[in-house]
Design a protein around this motif. Structure first.
Motif, PDB file in Angstrom:
ATOM      1  N   VAL A  57       0.854  -1.185   0.000  1.00 11.85           N
ATOM      2  CA  VAL A  57       0.000   0.000   0.000  1.00 11.85           C
ATOM      3  C   VAL A  57       0.890   1.236   0.000  1.00 11.85           C
ATOM      4  N   SER A  58       0.585   2.179  -0.898  1.00 10.05           N
ATOM      5  CA  SER A  58       1.364   3.417  -0.950  1.00 10.05           C
ATOM      6  C   SER A  58       0.428   4.589  -1.228  1.00 10.05           C
ATOM      7  N   ALA A  59       0.925   5.781  -1.014  1.00  5.54           N
ATOM      8  CA  ALA A  59       0.162   7.009  -1.277  1.00  5.54           C
ATOM      9  C   ALA A  59       0.948   7.835  -2.290  1.00  5.54           C
ATOM     10  N   PRO A  60       0.782   7.548  -3.599  1.00  8.83           N
ATOM     11  CA  PRO A  60       1.566   8.248  -4.618  1.00  8.83           C
ATOM     12  C   PRO A  60       1.173   9.716  -4.794  1.00  8.83           C
ATOM     13  N   GLU A  61      -0.070  10.051  -4.429  1.00  7.30           N
ATOM     14  CA  GLU A  61      -0.564  11.425  -4.541  1.00  7.30           C
ATOM     15  C   GLU A  61      -1.278  11.777  -3.245  1.00  7.30           C
ATOM     16  N   PRO A  62      -1.457  13.064  -2.957  1.00  2.00           N
ATOM     17  CA  PRO A  62      -2.118  13.445  -1.706  1.00  2.00           C
ATOM     18  C   PRO A  62      -3.555  12.937  -1.573  1.00  2.00           C
ATOM     19  N   ARG A  63      -4.238  12.678  -2.697  1.00  2.00           N
ATOM     20  CA  ARG A  63      -5.630  12.249  -2.629  1.00  2.00           C
ATOM     21  C   ARG A  63      -5.835  10.897  -3.312  1.00  2.00           C
ATOM     22  N   MET A  64      -4.789  10.056  -3.298  1.00  2.00           N
ATOM     23  CA  MET A  64      -4.881   8.755  -3.966  1.00  2.00           C
ATOM     24  C   MET A  64      -4.041   7.730  -3.212  1.00  2.00           C
ATOM     25  N   LEU A  65      -4.627   6.546  -3.001  1.00  4.08           N
ATOM     26  CA  LEU A  65      -3.886   5.406  -2.466  1.00  4.08           C
ATOM     27  C   LEU A  65      -3.714   4.398  -3.579  1.00  4.08           C
ATOM     28  N   SER A  66      -2.622   3.675  -3.539  1.00  8.16           N
ATOM     29  CA  SER A  66      -2.352   2.641  -4.525  1.00  8.16           C
ATOM     30  C   SER A  66      -2.094   1.327  -3.784  1.00  8.16           C
ATOM     31  N   VAL A  67      -2.780   0.263  -4.212  1.00 12.00           N
ATOM     32  CA  VAL A  67      -2.609  -1.056  -3.605  1.00 12.00           C
ATOM     33  C   VAL A  67      -2.085  -1.984  -4.690  1.00 12.00           C
ATOM     34  N   GLN A  68      -0.824  -2.383  -4.566  1.00 13.31           N
ATOM     35  CA  GLN A  68      -0.194  -3.284  -5.525  1.00 13.31           C
ATOM     36  C   GLN A  68      -0.309  -4.708  -4.981  1.00 13.31           C
ATOM     37  N   VAL A  69      -1.218  -5.501  -5.569  1.00 12.53           N
ATOM     38  CA  VAL A  69      -1.455  -6.876  -5.109  1.00 12.53           C
ATOM     39  C   VAL A  69      -0.356  -7.775  -5.673  1.00 12.53           C
ATOM     40  N   TRP A  70       0.230  -8.596  -4.804  1.00  8.44           N
ATOM     41  CA  TRP A  70       1.364  -9.419  -5.218  1.00  8.44           C
ATOM     42  C   TRP A  70       0.951 -10.587  -6.098  1.00  8.44           C
ATOM     43  N   ASP A  71      -0.139 -11.237  -5.775  1.00  8.07           N
ATOM     44  CA  ASP A  71      -0.602 -12.398  -6.526  1.00  8.07           C
ATOM     45  C   ASP A  71      -1.846 -11.994  -7.309  1.00  8.07           C
ATOM     46  N   LYS A  72      -1.797 -12.116  -8.632  1.00  8.43           N
ATOM     47  CA  LYS A  72      -2.901 -11.672  -9.493  1.00  8.43           C
ATOM     48  C   LYS A  72      -4.235 -12.321  -9.112  1.00  8.43           C
ATOM     49  N   SER A  73      -4.192 -13.546  -8.599  1.00  6.57           N
ATOM     50  CA  SER A  73      -5.440 -14.234  -8.230  1.00  6.57           C
ATOM     51  C   SER A  73      -6.092 -13.606  -6.998  1.00  6.57           C
ATOM     52  N   ASN A  74      -5.380 -12.755  -6.279  1.00  7.60           N
ATOM     53  CA  ASN A  74      -5.924 -12.128  -5.071  1.00  7.60           C
ATOM     54  C   ASN A  74      -6.508 -10.741  -5.316  1.00  7.60           C
ATOM     55  N   VAL A  75      -6.462 -10.243  -6.551  1.00  2.00           N
ATOM     56  CA  VAL A  75      -6.962  -8.898  -6.839  1.00  2.00           C
ATOM     57  C   VAL A  75      -8.447  -8.782  -6.494  1.00  2.00           C
ATOM     58  N   GLY A  76      -9.245  -9.758  -6.900  1.00  2.44           N
ATOM     59  CA  GLY A  76     -10.683  -9.744  -6.628  1.00  2.44           C
ATOM     60  C   GLY A  76     -11.001  -9.726  -5.136  1.00  2.44           C
ATOM     61  N   PRO A  77     -10.428 -10.665  -4.362  1.00  2.00           N
ATOM     62  CA  PRO A  77     -10.690 -10.643  -2.921  1.00  2.00           C
ATOM     63  C   PRO A  77     -10.223  -9.348  -2.226  1.00  2.00           C
ATOM     64  N   VAL A  78      -9.098  -8.784  -2.671  1.00  2.00           N
ATOM     65  CA  VAL A  78      -8.605  -7.538  -2.078  1.00  2.00           C
ATOM     66  C   VAL A  78      -9.588  -6.409  -2.384  1.00  2.00           C
ATOM     67  N   GLU A  79     -10.034  -6.335  -3.634  1.00  2.00           N
ATOM     68  CA  GLU A  79     -10.999  -5.297  -4.030  1.00  2.00           C
ATOM     69  C   GLU A  79     -12.288  -5.433  -3.222  1.00  2.00           C
ATOM     70  N   LYS A  80     -12.769  -6.654  -3.069  1.00  4.96           N
ATOM     71  CA  LYS A  80     -13.995  -6.911  -2.301  1.00  4.96           C
ATOM     72  C   LYS A  80     -13.805  -6.502  -0.839  1.00  4.96           C
ATOM     73  N   ALA A  81     -12.649  -6.831  -0.251  1.00  4.25           N
ATOM     74  CA  ALA A  81     -12.383  -6.508   1.155  1.00  4.25           C
ATOM     75  C   ALA A  81     -12.356  -4.995   1.378  1.00  4.25           C
ATOM     76  N   ILE A  82     -11.768  -4.260   0.438  1.00  3.72           N
ATOM     77  CA  ILE A  82     -11.698  -2.802   0.576  1.00  3.72           C
ATOM     78  C   ILE A  82     -13.098  -2.198   0.474  1.00  3.72           C
ATOM     79  N   ARG A  83     -13.891  -2.688  -0.482  1.00  7.34           N
ATOM     80  CA  ARG A  83     -15.261  -2.171  -0.638  1.00  7.34           C
ATOM     81  C   ARG A  83     -16.108  -2.455   0.601  1.00  7.34           C
ATOM     82  N   SER A  84     -15.959  -3.646   1.172  1.00  8.63           N
ATOM     83  CA  SER A  84     -16.813  -4.045   2.298  1.00  8.63           C
ATOM     84  C   SER A  84     -16.284  -3.579   3.658  1.00  8.63           C
TER      85      SER A  84
END
Length: 185
Positions: A57-84
């Motif tokens: 997790v990083s903050a490349p801009e003052p109003r933006m966070l960036s989440v670089q998921v290590w395993d491509k198969s985990n992108v969906g679960p990470v996105e779901k977890a952040i939304r929920s």
């Protein structure tokens, strides 16, 4: 062996204040902060894991966070977890990277966050008072065992109360500062 240990009480009360500060750092104030995503847990590999164990997790801009998921198969679960997670963030999927724009805070949302900060502070106050109660109980136990005289117990109880008052003042100061930051005052 005396059950009363002033340094242990100080450590436990300081821990309550540190825990509060950590919780308050996770409250959004309109600026991007990686601490905002600390409470997010992701269900991957058959268990719940903190977000920072499956992505960077990083903050490349003052109003933006960036989440670089290590395993491509985990992108969906990470996105779901952040939304929920109830943080009011909407991830934008960009391959293995999720971009999280930090929206402006509305007055209503600011008031909700200020209430939540107050709730966290009350939890810390309760924790501090529980530590005080434990200290007072151990002093009474030590007095019954003959470790302390009644006068010594009362002197130590006054020290514990003084420590409690100072710690609760720290809790109040941290909560007030965060509420001012949230409300923009």
């Amino acid at each position: 062996m005396a059950a009363y240990d002033k340094s242990d009480l100080e450590r436990r009360m300081a821990g309550a204040v540190e825990s509060l500060k950590h919780d308050l750092n996770g409250l959004r104030t309109g600026r991007a902060s990686t601490a905002l995503l600390d409470p997010v847990t992701v269900e991957v590999y058959g268990s719940h894991m903190p977000l920072n164990q499956v992505a960077t997790v990083s903050a490349p801009e003052p109003r933006m966070l960036s989440v670089q998921v290590w395993d491509k198969s985990n992108v969906g679960p990470v996105e779901k977890a952040i939304r929920s997670a109830g943080l009011g963030l909407n991830p934008i999927n960009d391959g293995q990277t999720l971009r999280l724009p930090i929206p402006d805070l509305t007055e209503e949302r600011r008031k909700e966050l200020a209430k939540l900060a107050g709730k966290y502070a009350e939890g810390a106050r309760i924790a501090v008072r529980n530590v005080r109660r434990d200290g007072m109980d151990s002093l009474k136990t030590d007095e019954k065992k003959g470790v302390f005289s009644e006068d010594e117990r009362k002197r130590h109880e006054a020290e514990v109360q003084k420590l409690t008052d100072a710690t609760i003042a720290d809790v109040d100061a941290a909560a007030t500062a965060k509420e001012k930051e949230i409300l923009g005052k």
